[in-house]
Design an enzyme around this catalytic site. Sequence first.
Site, PDB file in Angstrom:
ATOM      1  N   GLU A  73      62.482  -8.453  63.572  1.00 53.77           N
ATOM      2  CA  GLU A  73      63.934  -8.661  63.592  1.00 53.77           C
ATOM      3  C   GLU A  73      64.246  -9.999  64.242  1.00 53.77           C
ATOM      4  O   GLU A  73      63.589 -10.411  65.192  1.00 53.77           O
ATOM      5  CB  GLU A  73      64.652  -7.582  64.425  1.00 53.77           C
ATOM      6  CG  GLU A  73      64.634  -6.198  63.851  1.00 53.77           C
ATOM      7  CD  GLU A  73      65.468  -5.225  64.705  1.00 53.77           C
ATOM      8  OE1 GLU A  73      66.328  -5.677  65.486  1.00 53.77           O
ATOM      9  OE2 GLU A  73      65.244  -4.013  64.577  1.00 53.77           O
ATOM     10  N   GLU A 117      62.450   0.475  68.229  1.00 53.96           N
ATOM     11  CA  GLU A 117      62.512  -0.027  69.598  1.00 53.96           C
ATOM     12  C   GLU A 117      62.336   1.068  70.644  1.00 53.96           C
ATOM     13  O   GLU A 117      63.230   1.337  71.445  1.00 53.96           O
ATOM     14  CB  GLU A 117      63.837  -0.772  69.816  1.00 53.96           C
ATOM     15  CG  GLU A 117      63.927  -2.029  68.957  1.00 53.96           C
ATOM     16  CD  GLU A 117      65.190  -2.866  69.198  1.00 53.96           C
ATOM     17  OE1 GLU A 117      66.140  -2.344  69.787  1.00 53.96           O
ATOM     18  OE2 GLU A 117      65.194  -4.045  68.809  1.00 53.96           O
TER      19      GLU A 117
END
Lengths: 680, 680, 680
Positions: B315, B156
């Site tokens: 995710e 991320e």
Amino acid sequence: MKRNTLFPKLNGIMHGGDYNPEQWLDRPDILEKDIEMMKKAGINEATLGVFAWSMYEPEEGKFDFSWLRKIMDRLYENGIYTILATPSGARPAWLDEKYSEAMRVDAYGVRNHHGVRHNHCMSSTKYREKVEIIDRKLAEEFANHPGLLMWHISNEFGGECYCDQCVCRFRKYLANKFEHDIEKLNKAWWTTFWSHRFNSFDQIEPPYENGENSVMGLNLEWKRFTTWNMTDFMKHEIHTLKAVRPDIPVTTNFMTLYYGLDYHEMCKELDVISWDSYPVFHNDYEAPEYTYLYNAFNHALMRSMKPGQPFMLMESAPGLVNWQPFNKVRRPGNHKLACFQALACGSDTVQYFQWRKGRGSSEQYHGAVVDHLGTDDTRIFREVAEVGELLKKVSDVAGSVVDTPVALVYDWDTRWAIDDMRGMAQSTKNYDKTCVDIWSELLKLGVDADIISQQHDWSKYKVIFAPMMYLLQDGTAEKLKEYVANGGIVFATYLTGYVDKDQLCNLGGFPGQGLNEVFGIISEELDTLYPTDQNGLIWKNGARIRTEVKDYAEILRVKDATVLATYESDFYAGGAAVTCKQYGKGYAYYFACRVEASDMRALFTQILSEAGVKTKELAGVEYHVRVAEDKTYEFYLNYTTEEQYLTNVNGTELLSGQGLDGELVMAPGAVAVVEKQIGE
Amino acid sequence: MKRNTLFPKLNGIMHGGDYNPEQWLDRPDILEKDIEMMKKAGINEATLGVFAWSMYEPEEGKFDFSWLRKIMDRLYENGIYTILATPSGARPAWLDEKYSEAMRVDAYGVRNHHGVRHNHCMSSTKYREKVEIIDRKLAEEFANHPGLLMWHISNEFGGECYCDQCVCRFRKYLANKFEHDIEKLNKAWWTTFWSHRFNSFDQIEPPYENGENSVMGLNLEWKRFTTWNMTDFMKHEIHTLKAVRPDIPVTTNFMTLYYGLDYHEMCKELDVISWDSYPVFHNDYEAPEYTYLYNAFNHALMRSMKPGQPFMLMESAPGLVNWQPFNKVRRPGNHKLACFQALACGSDTVQYFQWRKGRGSSEQYHGAVVDHLGTDDTRIFREVAEVGELLKKVSDVAGSVVDTPVALVYDWDTRWAIDDMRGMAQSTKNYDKTCVDIWSELLKLGVDADIISQQHDWSKYKVIFAPMMYLLQDGTAEKLKEYVANGGIVFATYLTGYVDKDQLCNLGGFPGQGLNEVFGIISEELDTLYPTDQNGLIWKNGARIRTEVKDYAEILRVKDATVLATYESDFYAGGAAVTCKQYGKGYAYYFACRVEASDMRALFTQILSEAGVKTKELAGVEYHVRVAEDKTYEFYLNYTTEEQYLTNVNGTELLSGQGLDGELVMAPGAVAVVEKQIGE
Amino acid sequence: MKRNTLFPKLNGIMHGGDYNPEQWLDRPDILEKDIEMMKKAGINEATLGVFAWSMYEPEEGKFDFSWLRKIMDRLYENGIYTILATPSGARPAWLDEKYSEAMRVDAYGVRNHHGVRHNHCMSSTKYREKVEIIDRKLAEEFANHPGLLMWHISNEFGGECYCDQCVCRFRKYLANKFEHDIEKLNKAWWTTFWSHRFNSFDQIEPPYENGENSVMGLNLEWKRFTTWNMTDFMKHEIHTLKAVRPDIPVTTNFMTLYYGLDYHEMCKELDVISWDSYPVFHNDYEAPEYTYLYNAFNHALMRSMKPGQPFMLMESAPGLVNWQPFNKVRRPGNHKLACFQALACGSDTVQYFQWRKGRGSSEQYHGAVVDHLGTDDTRIFREVAEVGELLKKVSDVAGSVVDTPVALVYDWDTRWAIDDMRGMAQSTKNYDKTCVDIWSELLKLGVDADIISQQHDWSKYKVIFAPMMYLLQDGTAEKLKEYVANGGIVFATYLTGYVDKDQLCNLGGFPGQGLNEVFGIISEELDTLYPTDQNGLIWKNGARIRTEVKDYAEILRVKDATVLATYESDFYAGGAAVTCKQYGKGYAYYFACRVEASDMRALFTQILSEAGVKTKELAGVEYHVRVAEDKTYEFYLNYTTEEQYLTNVNGTELLSGQGLDGELVMAPGAVAVVEKQIGE
């Protein structure tokens, strides 16, 4: 209970407060008038020297206590005793100028400038040295003064510091705690997550705002360390004073549910507990009743720290305060109610901040007994003087204590852990409110529960309420099991036993560490509700009271508990919401969701009745009992706006001197103290 | 469309997620149980090593990959493949202790302390060096492991850094961009205003919070630089890995409409696009439908970055997350819908964060497949296992893609420029919401539009929606002109073409750079409405639908466009509000004010019909189509709470295996995947 | 009143504004078109050079004024005069790069980075030196230019600096103020409280955010110092310019009720007062009328600083601004009303920020006469040109002034002291709003009161309104006593005379310093009401108007005043709320609680009538009068949405040229200027 009188010299209740004559040394006329008016108001105590360092030691190493001696002498001559404060709560400018290490460093690592108060580093060796010098001087000068009753250590301890000395002490504290084994710490803090493993204690920093604040164990230990360090600083002061004369008692003034320090730890070092009570009366966000109940909760918390001993109401405002969002003047009669509430809850003192308003600086408008007007013909003065008169009538109460078979567990570590826990809804966690609400509901049933930690002795209680006991200290699970097995009743709720003392989640099912055995359930999921979500309970006993569920609802697997209520709707409709399991000789209740405390009233009544604890019809009147060897003192406070009739009240009402034969009529705002011989 | 299978080894859809066995190395029983339960849940992939640096390299230069090898081997033996992450997303304590330059500096110029994650400087030469070493080691150890499917670069990516190395790189970046001519920069940034002229690139600083933040060009270039620098860092990692073995694909996990990085730039360096999807289901601020639509928008954005290729749902949370304001558990069935929505939009994977909840640290309550309870008999596990079963039934979908004749322009520079623009109303600019709403309205018409940048190839689309296209990149105006001239239809709105790529206002009338020619109008004034202001539209075609105008209304001069609607009231009542102009072979629509997207439905239907794009009656069911050479796969998701009947549905429903003959009945929460041979 | 013409060369009203041709030097076509359009719009002035430093001195010591000379010449040739600004409001990058001391340090002690504007240290010797050089150059170049009308010093002075040089100057300032006797300061600041005593002036620091901010005296002196220091900086600039040519007048542009500087001090150094007026027209939080009234209050404040002399409207926005929460375009006609309101209140100019919108940077969307479109056929341009025409018709007004028998006391020290006072309710103190509301109520009665400080000459007024005069400057109490004793009428309210000039509470009863003698009352308590609290007034004269009490209510002891109204409820029901006492030849009114200003209308009418001040029926039309030796000019502004009829209006209406014979009919949005010979 053995009568335990704090200050035998006073022959009754202490009535006094903070007094700052050093602000008026150029006005001897005012100082003289103070004495005169104090006597008029029935004052028998003055708290001196809080923040007086720059007057004690105007320049480094130059001391002047003559002014204080004169004041203490003069007060003593007039029957007014002194509580003397150490001045460490605020530093003279010369000290910060010379020793910048005395000033705190904030959570970004930036050192404060000189100013305000309560901003000293607790670790600073230099500051400790300077404090020790001034404290010793003070003790040497005044420890044997006949007017001295007690030492008041510093003022309203609070805050934290992130300076290098603190960081260093923190590391040592951790090394000791984890037995100098960094792997023990790594395991306890689950540092493998996000690559947070430490190689040595020297790598650890406090949870800076711009640093490591995602490790729950670290966050919690930092809070524990802050308590430990603050307590250590306080002990340093106490030690200095006691070295000169060990028999003068010490206290420090606690604050209402202060967040940053675990008072259950600090209290151990004090001889007497005292606190500063500033309820926000007459506000626009809660029923007036709730303001009193919240205050009573605080009184009970303070009282429970030293069982079998009265506490002190060290500060309160006779008129208004100056720091609330709306600083409304207190309505007539409210002062009397607030003072007697303190007594009712176990205080042996009524003290004010402060005697006389100063002319300047940030508290110039903080309520005091004497206003800038300077006269004794004000409403506030009259109310204070009236309380002074009434206190004389209840002198006999001094030394009696509250003795109760019910307790509620309230725990700083749990509080911190719940707030730091990343989950649920930050805005509705409300640990404090939940505890206060449940305790208040008990008080409304006439049960003045003690408020205890997980470490307290639980065995003396018949029922223990343990709401949201999220964190289990070492030994708590075993203690609870044993307590119930031996016949105790425990009432627990959602969020019980999720984590251990390091905030590691317990494996194998919540409530963890074997408590699911005791309660007979496992909490499989915790649902967090939006304020707009709706659910309700259906009671198995057929009670049709509407019970709204809000904020939190656990989805339970029932193993071997009896289901008392189920959920009304949503995908877990029909699932257990309230359960009870007999475990050994006792009972373990589990309330898996949040409801209004008032919606638990019926259940509480039933539990108390099972435990043989008497409840009482009170019609909105607040009720407390203090006991001594031979007597009980029942306190009734009517803070409703209507007259209230109570029955079954017998004894002598001390304020009126009248004997009561079962009936007590209370006007709005009325106070009654009913004395009864035990066995009567 | 050519079938394009991401992971042929898998023979179908990937089902897996983050797995952190390094947290449980002292619990081999748990690791063993993990394998067993993974198989039960139909898991065929595990993402390993995200944040594992301190386990890979516990001390500087000492490496240990043995634990990882054991895990990967064991997984592989059990048919579970690995996506292996580089660990650069979080640094070991020893690294920050020794190389403080690796830590970020904030927008005030203050360096962070060690802690949390995602806080490394992208410019730090020392950090790049350490990352290169660990990445190379990892590649050397595992690039040829038979279980390895892919590299997952860091985690991320996000944030920014204001350290000296970043400042230096920023200056070089600018010097290159402006051809080492400071006057070009001065002109582009309009620095004569407020005496902001620079004499050299070395005078330029980032837009510090307490520095220069009023130069739009500087602000925008800083954001562009941050993307460039982050991408450069990522490329550095990719290069290291590919140097060892070039054929292992790389991805990094993007986040939902992440603000700080222009994904349209970053995506160019990746082989496959993946992202982390955490919609706030069941919230109290929007209709449930909108939560799904917003999520679908994100899927479409990710999908459109690599045309003709599936993306990955890297995710997602099977239960709940722990960072939302209210962390409600997902309702039964929601998981299945969310997983199939990803597939419907073009994903070939369903992956979770994470497999098993850790015991501690900040994500201990983040939803996972396996809870602290540790068993497979939970609701969440069952839902995951059910999805595992269903995915097997749609294996054939893998490699098919979405192919659509409609696109919506969504652009990071425009987003940043609109937000930074000092004007209008900061609180109602809502570029994102406007784009999402319009896209969603199209989806409700059965049109799953691509989401593209100004730089994408526009020629393949029949209709392009370009809401609030405030900033025109170099070439966009020409491209748009040509696109319409050649027969394309463009739909634009208020705020089109105000500034050039440096945020300099276009002179000569908005929409600038000649676009007012294309649209046949000039926007003379932009009125900003208070939320309490009212206006409406009057449609020229006699449609009497009430169309409320809100937030923004441009006052137009119509040159040679057809007026479709006018304003109802205020001083510009009767003025043009919606126009259309035929330009070349195409049409240019201009909607000069903001209205609810649903109020544009009729107009959209008309536009799509003109373009020959089919719309569909869907009764609230979400609909997507994936195609391969020979087949189409229609996805139907009924997230309404009622049964829905659809007609004209033919083919084989893969989950049930049933053939459909025109009619599809969908229970609430139902999912259908209808396979059809092309030409059928 | 003597006619006092600011700029005789102009032969009438100035119409102009900020002009930044330096942004367009590469576009001679645009500069040429500017001249042409200015003439079309009736422009006769341009303000040049604000923020032009980097164009004047592109590198240190290299000056270039040629471009400016060309522009000034060209403007002058076309009948357009110049106001020339010193460029000190923003610094070139090279200056900050070389002399970092020029940049400000914030309230945490952190130095800003280079950027934005208005961020220079006022104490920096180096910055003063550089400013002096550029100012002298500018004066030497242009002081004798025939087009030059005036110097515009810097721009919108504001802010504060906490750097070492400022700290040093602050200490010197204090030492001077307290006669080098630290004990005088200790006494004035009540430093014995919280141990705040200082041993020397060198220990004193500014009120850092993370330092000493609890000493009211310190906080107040810091604000006074900031005014003093800013004024000193400004004087430094003025001195430089006047040294070259003393007869060119100077001004600086003030801002609406700017908080951080005491304009009553700064104004003393200026020849003419000018200010920047940006009312938030058409907002959603107040009646449109109030927006105009608030603006008129500001005009009156500015006007009153230089009695007997017109002021200047230096900046205003013809269209919209870009920094309000909602930047709505101005509705048609609003521009004319706003321009004539300035004139009505005593301005001799109508000036804009700015002539032409720049292409870039943070004010690219700030309204201007010429838009990015670049043409003169826009609505905004037409409205400006119309005003240009109308201004020519009222040329004769120039030099006339407002002359009024009523004043309102508005005081920066009081403002700061009330806000810093720790008490009441921070959210409802509202000193400004209270003053504006009372002043507005007077204007609605046709009374255009002056707005003066405690130091102004009070003797020329018949009635003085002094709301919330919390802080008494030295001499104010005596002045007020004398004023009333000599026949003046004073209207005071709750919160009068609580503190002295150092914010020390007055002893012996509020209003202090003997004012309780004048008013005949003592305020014993100040009650703060929650917004939900209710109380009302009962008027002794039998008036049954409902008068709601809100926010504050003092509980009075009446000594020898007449009670005009009492409280309706609460525990002080029946207590005096409004009183009046004759004192000497005058009257002292005391309004002990807060009510809506409109609820005081009857009382105000009565007071004005007692004082012989005429009021007027206005039907919602705003009314002002300007006078010269021989003439009066009555201004009527109808900003209601309805036609209004006024009677008793005689003279010549200048805009229409029509003679009026008692009756004036005003369309919505209409403006009338009625000229009358004195004696007519």
